[in-house]
Design an enzyme around this catalytic site. Structure first.
Site, PDB file in Angstrom:
ATOM      1  N   SER A 142       2.032  10.897   0.936  1.00  0.00           N
ATOM      2  CA  SER A 142       0.374  10.283   0.645  1.00  0.00           C
ATOM      3  C   SER A 142       0.367   9.563   1.576  1.00  0.00           C
ATOM      4  O   SER A 142       1.106   8.558   2.400  1.00  0.00           O
ATOM      5  CB  SER A 142       0.284   9.094  -0.720  1.00  0.00           C
ATOM      6  OG  SER A 142      -1.314   9.128  -0.744  1.00  0.00           O
ATOM      7  N   TYR A 155       0.821   2.869  -7.209  1.00  0.00           N
ATOM      8  CA  TYR A 155       0.972   4.636  -6.763  1.00  0.00           C
ATOM      9  C   TYR A 155       1.595   4.032  -5.153  1.00  0.00           C
ATOM     10  O   TYR A 155       2.016   4.891  -4.935  1.00  0.00           O
ATOM     11  CB  TYR A 155      -0.153   5.052  -6.693  1.00  0.00           C
ATOM     12  CG  TYR A 155      -0.700   6.057  -6.239  1.00  0.00           C
ATOM     13  CD1 TYR A 155       0.140   7.136  -7.304  1.00  0.00           C
ATOM     14  CD2 TYR A 155      -1.434   6.510  -4.650  1.00  0.00           C
ATOM     15  CE1 TYR A 155       0.153   8.677  -6.626  1.00  0.00           C
ATOM     16  CE2 TYR A 155      -1.421   7.796  -3.822  1.00  0.00           C
ATOM     17  CZ  TYR A 155      -1.013   8.512  -5.306  1.00  0.00           C
ATOM     18  OH  TYR A 155      -0.929   9.903  -4.406  1.00  0.00           O
TER      19      TYR A 155
END
Length: 248
Positions: A142, A155
């Site tokens: 990501s 995260y």
């Protein structure tokens, strides 16, 4: 780009980026194995690929369980005879809270799926690819694996782990015919982002230099390229596909 004769596993292949990538691989001629916890969604994608002339099967898989991942790879080889490509896409985003407000359960779940799940997947995929004489693995990291963002601390940590694990594993197997890369999606119109934004994923458009969020197919195209012979000299790289976010 053609993948005729290749066999690919896509974890988290039942929706969003995984679904788009599975369909793209099927169109490119690969035999596709969709791994997903949700049976209905996984079966739907496999049937869609078959109905459009492709080859696909679904295998119910929880990537946090070693026996599931080992069975996934074994069933792939049983059905198609080999494993050439893997897109380790399964992931969750957890609670969007400051670090001190995160619960231990949420942190454990994030680490289990996003880090342990990628490690387990690569562990069994690499073992099989070594028997084939090589292969290509793409992990879904990501932009959160390249930068830091408030209220996403855990995260972000898991995606940094994916980016680092991709680099290290790529070096370990660089001379054994296995290329290992990652993609770094920015905001993409997926069910996960829709939930995370309270139903309006396009609210992230102002965060993106290109002025819009991305589509799952745009990530699928990057994964397809990294998995193909067109990227034969690329390994250890995390490719941002983010409309310019990581350039800021």
């Amino acid at each position: 780009m053609e993948l005729n004769g290749k066999v690919a596993i896509i974890t988290g292949g039942g929706s969003g980026i995984g679904r788009a990538t599975a369909i793209a691989f099927g169109k490119a001629g690969a035999g596709v194995v969709i791994a997903n916890r949700n049976v209905e969604k996984g079966e739907e994608v496999a049937q869609f690929i078959r109905s459009n002339g492709g080859k696909a099967i679904f295998v119910k898989t929880d990537v946090t369980q070693s026996e599931d991942v080992e069975a996934l790879v074994n069933l792939t080889v049983k059905e198609f005879g080999r494993l050439d490509i893997a897109f380790n896409n399964a992931g969750i985003d957890g609670s969007h809270l400051p670090l001190a407000q995160q619960s231990e359960k949420d942190v454990t779940d994030l680490l289990d799926v996003n880090v342990k799940g990628v490690w387990l997947s690569m562990k069994y995929e690499i073992a099989q690819m070594l028997q084939n004489g090589g292969g290509a693995i793409v992990n879904n990291s990501s932009i959160f694996g390249l930068n830091g963002y408030p209220t996403w601390s855990v995260y972000t940590a898991t995606k940094h782990a994916v980016t680092g694990m991709t680099k290290a594993a790529a070096l370990e197997y660089a001379q054994q015919g296995i290329r290992i890369n990652a993609v770094g999606p920015g905001p993409i119109e997926t069910p996960l982002l829709e939930v995370g934004t309270g139903g309006n994923p396009h609210s992230y458009s102002g965060f993106v230099p290109m002025g819009r969020i991305g589509q799952p197919e745009e990530i699928a195209n990057a994964v397809l390229w990294l998995s193909s012979d067109s990227a034969s000299f690329v390994t250890g790289h995390t490719l941002p596909v983010d409309g310019g976010v990581s350039a800021q």
